[in-house]
Design a protein around this motif. Structure first.
Motif, PDB file in Angstrom:
ATOM      1  N   TRP A  64      71.285  39.816   3.591  1.00 28.24           N
ATOM      2  CA  TRP A  64      71.098  41.164   4.112  1.00 28.24           C
ATOM      3  C   TRP A  64      71.864  41.433   5.403  1.00 28.24           C
ATOM      4  CZ3 TRP A  64      69.251  43.378   0.101  1.00 28.24           C
ATOM      5  CH2 TRP A  64      68.374  42.696  -0.730  1.00 28.24           C
ATOM      6  N   SER A  65      72.289  40.385   6.069  1.00 26.60           N
ATOM      7  CA  SER A  65      73.057  40.554   7.304  1.00 26.60           C
ATOM      8  C   SER A  65      73.877  39.288   7.548  1.00 26.60           C
ATOM      9  CB  SER A  65      72.125  40.806   8.493  1.00 26.60           C
ATOM     10  OG  SER A  65      71.341  39.662   8.768  1.00 26.60           O
ATOM     11  N   SER A  66      74.805  39.388   8.472  1.00 26.83           N
ATOM     12  CA  SER A  66      75.627  38.235   8.844  1.00 26.83           C
ATOM     13  C   SER A  66      75.309  37.866  10.282  1.00 26.83           C
ATOM     14  CB  SER A  66      77.113  38.571   8.719  1.00 26.83           C
ATOM     15  OG  SER A  66      77.432  38.853   7.378  1.00 26.83           O
ATOM     16  N   ASP A  67      75.333  36.582  10.566  1.00 25.37           N
ATOM     17  CA  ASP A  67      75.045  36.109  11.912  1.00 25.37           C
ATOM     18  C   ASP A  67      76.295  35.517  12.535  1.00 25.37           C
ATOM     19  OD1 ASP A  67      72.298  36.758  11.996  1.00 25.37           O
ATOM     20  OD2 ASP A  67      71.801  34.955  10.880  1.00 25.37           O
ATOM     21  N   LEU A  68      76.423  35.721  13.839  1.00 27.33           N
ATOM     22  CA  LEU A  68      77.512  35.157  14.617  1.00 27.33           C
ATOM     23  C   LEU A  68      77.023  33.885  15.287  1.00 27.33           C
ATOM     24  CD1 LEU A  68      80.324  35.314  15.981  1.00 27.33           C
ATOM     25  CD2 LEU A  68      79.236  36.738  17.737  1.00 27.33           C
ATOM     26  N   PHE A  69      77.804  32.810  15.150  1.00 28.95           N
ATOM     27  CA  PHE A  69      77.450  31.520  15.733  1.00 28.95           C
ATOM     28  C   PHE A  69      78.569  31.035  16.642  1.00 28.95           C
ATOM     29  CE2 PHE A  69      74.902  31.722  11.992  1.00 28.95           C
ATOM     30  CZ  PHE A  69      73.752  31.020  12.281  1.00 28.95           C
ATOM     31  N   ILE A  70      78.185  30.392  17.724  1.00 29.77           N
ATOM     32  CA  ILE A  70      79.141  29.623  18.494  1.00 29.77           C
ATOM     33  C   ILE A  70      79.105  28.212  17.919  1.00 29.77           C
ATOM     34  CG2 ILE A  70      77.468  29.058  20.324  1.00 29.77           C
ATOM     35  CD1 ILE A  70      79.952  29.172  22.255  1.00 29.77           C
ATOM     36  N   ILE A  71      80.265  27.644  17.678  1.00 34.69           N
ATOM     37  CA  ILE A  71      80.322  26.288  17.129  1.00 34.69           C
ATOM     38  C   ILE A  71      80.244  25.331  18.317  1.00 34.69           C
ATOM     39  CG2 ILE A  71      81.643  24.650  15.742  1.00 34.69           C
ATOM     40  CD1 ILE A  71      80.473  27.118  14.231  1.00 34.69           C
ATOM     41  N   ASP A  72      79.026  24.899  18.578  1.00 37.22           N
ATOM     42  CA  ASP A  72      78.748  24.073  19.749  1.00 37.22           C
ATOM     43  C   ASP A  72      78.343  22.644  19.394  1.00 37.22           C
ATOM     44  OD1 ASP A  72      76.371  24.889  18.625  1.00 37.22           O
ATOM     45  OD2 ASP A  72      75.478  25.590  20.491  1.00 37.22           O
ATOM     46  N   ASP A  73      78.438  22.298  18.141  1.00 33.43           N
ATOM     47  CA  ASP A  73      78.231  20.913  17.719  1.00 33.43           C
ATOM     48  C   ASP A  73      79.552  20.440  17.101  1.00 33.43           C
ATOM     49  OD1 ASP A  73      77.510  18.466  16.725  1.00 33.43           O
ATOM     50  OD2 ASP A  73      75.618  19.162  15.861  1.00 33.43           O
ATOM     51  N   LEU A  74      80.466  20.061  17.966  1.00 35.15           N
ATOM     52  CA  LEU A  74      81.814  19.710  17.509  1.00 35.15           C
ATOM     53  C   LEU A  74      81.839  18.429  16.695  1.00 35.15           C
ATOM     54  CD1 LEU A  74      83.809  20.841  20.636  1.00 35.15           C
ATOM     55  CD2 LEU A  74      83.533  22.022  18.454  1.00 35.15           C
ATOM     56  N   ASP A  75      80.886  17.535  16.925  1.00 38.04           N
ATOM     57  CA  ASP A  75      80.805  16.329  16.095  1.00 38.04           C
ATOM     58  C   ASP A  75      80.475  16.699  14.654  1.00 38.04           C
ATOM     59  OD1 ASP A  75      81.433  14.628  18.181  1.00 38.04           O
ATOM     60  OD2 ASP A  75      79.336  14.167  18.648  1.00 38.04           O
ATOM     61  N   ALA A  76      79.509  17.589  14.462  1.00 46.90           N
ATOM     62  CA  ALA A  76      79.136  18.010  13.107  1.00 46.90           C
ATOM     63  C   ALA A  76      80.290  18.759  12.445  1.00 46.90           C
ATOM     64  CB  ALA A  76      77.891  18.882  13.152  1.00 46.90           C
ATOM     65  N   PHE A  77      80.985  19.586  13.212  1.00 40.03           N
ATOM     66  CA  PHE A  77      82.155  20.297  12.688  1.00 40.03           C
ATOM     67  C   PHE A  77      83.218  19.295  12.237  1.00 40.03           C
ATOM     68  CE2 PHE A  77      86.328  22.256  13.265  1.00 40.03           C
ATOM     69  CZ  PHE A  77      86.190  23.435  12.552  1.00 40.03           C
ATOM     70  N   ALA A  78      83.514  18.321  13.086  1.00 43.38           N
ATOM     71  CA  ALA A  78      84.530  17.312  12.772  1.00 43.38           C
ATOM     72  C   ALA A  78      84.130  16.482  11.560  1.00 43.38           C
ATOM     73  CB  ALA A  78      84.763  16.418  13.983  1.00 43.38           C
ATOM     74  N   LYS A  79      82.873  16.124  11.457  1.00 44.02           N
ATOM     75  CA  LYS A  79      82.412  15.362  10.299  1.00 44.02           C
ATOM     76  C   LYS A  79      82.534  16.178   9.015  1.00 44.02           C
ATOM     77  CE  LYS A  79      79.279  12.380  12.828  1.00 44.02           C
ATOM     78  NZ  LYS A  79      77.884  12.114  13.168  1.00 44.02           N
ATOM     79  N   ALA A  80      82.216  17.457   9.087  1.00 44.36           N
ATOM     80  CA  ALA A  80      82.287  18.323   7.902  1.00 44.36           C
ATOM     81  C   ALA A  80      83.713  18.413   7.368  1.00 44.36           C
ATOM     82  CB  ALA A  80      81.749  19.703   8.228  1.00 44.36           C
ATOM     83  N   PHE A  81      84.693  18.314   8.278  1.00 46.67           N
ATOM     84  CA  PHE A  81      86.096  18.412   7.871  1.00 46.67           C
ATOM     85  C   PHE A  81      86.788  17.054   7.860  1.00 46.67           C
ATOM     86  CE2 PHE A  81      85.094  22.765   9.021  1.00 46.67           C
ATOM     87  CZ  PHE A  81      85.623  23.453   7.946  1.00 46.67           C
ATOM     88  N   ASN A  82      85.985  15.986   7.942  1.00 40.93           N
ATOM     89  CA  ASN A  82      86.468  14.610   7.865  1.00 40.93           C
ATOM     90  C   ASN A  82      87.502  14.274   8.947  1.00 40.93           C
ATOM     91  OD1 ASN A  82      84.884  13.848   5.579  1.00 40.93           O
ATOM     92  ND2 ASN A  82      86.298  15.031   4.332  1.00 40.93           N
ATOM     93  N   PHE A  83      87.282  14.780  10.152  1.00 43.27           N
ATOM     94  CA  PHE A  83      88.156  14.434  11.284  1.00 43.27           C
ATOM     95  C   PHE A  83      87.682  13.163  11.972  1.00 43.27           C
ATOM     96  CE2 PHE A  83      88.990  19.215  11.743  1.00 43.27           C
ATOM     97  CZ  PHE A  83      89.948  19.180  10.751  1.00 43.27           C
ATOM     98  N   ILE A  84      86.395  12.876  11.839  1.00 40.68           N
ATOM     99  CA  ILE A  84      85.841  11.632  12.405  1.00 40.68           C
ATOM    100  C   ILE A  84      84.987  10.944  11.362  1.00 40.68           C
ATOM    101  CG2 ILE A  84      85.941  12.334  14.794  1.00 40.68           C
ATOM    102  CD1 ILE A  84      82.942  12.941  14.664  1.00 40.68           C
TER     103      ILE A  84
END
Length: 84
Positions: A64-84
Motif C-alpha cells: 500500500w505504500s513504499s518506505d525510504l530506508f537509509i542503508i546503515d548496515d553495510l555488513d548486511a548489504f555487503a553479505k547480500a551482494f557477496n562482497f564479504i
C-alpha cells in the motif's frame, strides 16, 4: 525515513528494492543491482559509502505504500551482494 539495520530482514537483494546514492553536494544517482552486469557498479557504490563520500538509501515498495530506508548496515548489504 527508516533504518535498514532496524528493519526485520531487509531484502537487500530483492529486485523491487530501488537503491540510490546521495553525495556531499546533494547529487543523486541510482544504483542498479538487478543484473550480474550491475555488480561492479554496486561494489563501487558500496566503496563510496564505506569511504563516507556518499550515503546509500533504498526504497522498499510495500502493498500500500513504499518506505525510504537509509542503508546503515553495510555488513548486511555487503553479505547480500557477496562482497564479504
Amino acid at each position: 525515513m527508516r533504518s535498514a539495520k532496524e528493519a526485520d530482514n531487509f531484502p537487500y537483494g530483492t529486485s523491487t528494492v530501488c537503491y540510490f546514492e546521495v553525495d556531499k553536494n546533494g547529487d543523486v544517482s541510482r544504483v542498479y543491482h538487478k543484473n550480474k552486469s550491475d555488480r561492479r557498479k554496486v561494489l563501487e557504490a558500496y566503496q563510496r559509502v564505506m569511504n563516507k563520500t556518499t550515503t546509500l538509501y533504498a526504497v522498499w515498495p510495500g502493498n500500500w505504500s513504499s518506505d525510504l530506508f537509509i542503508i546503515d548496515d553495510l555488513d548486511a548489504f555487503a553479505k547480500a551482494f557477496n562482497f564479504i
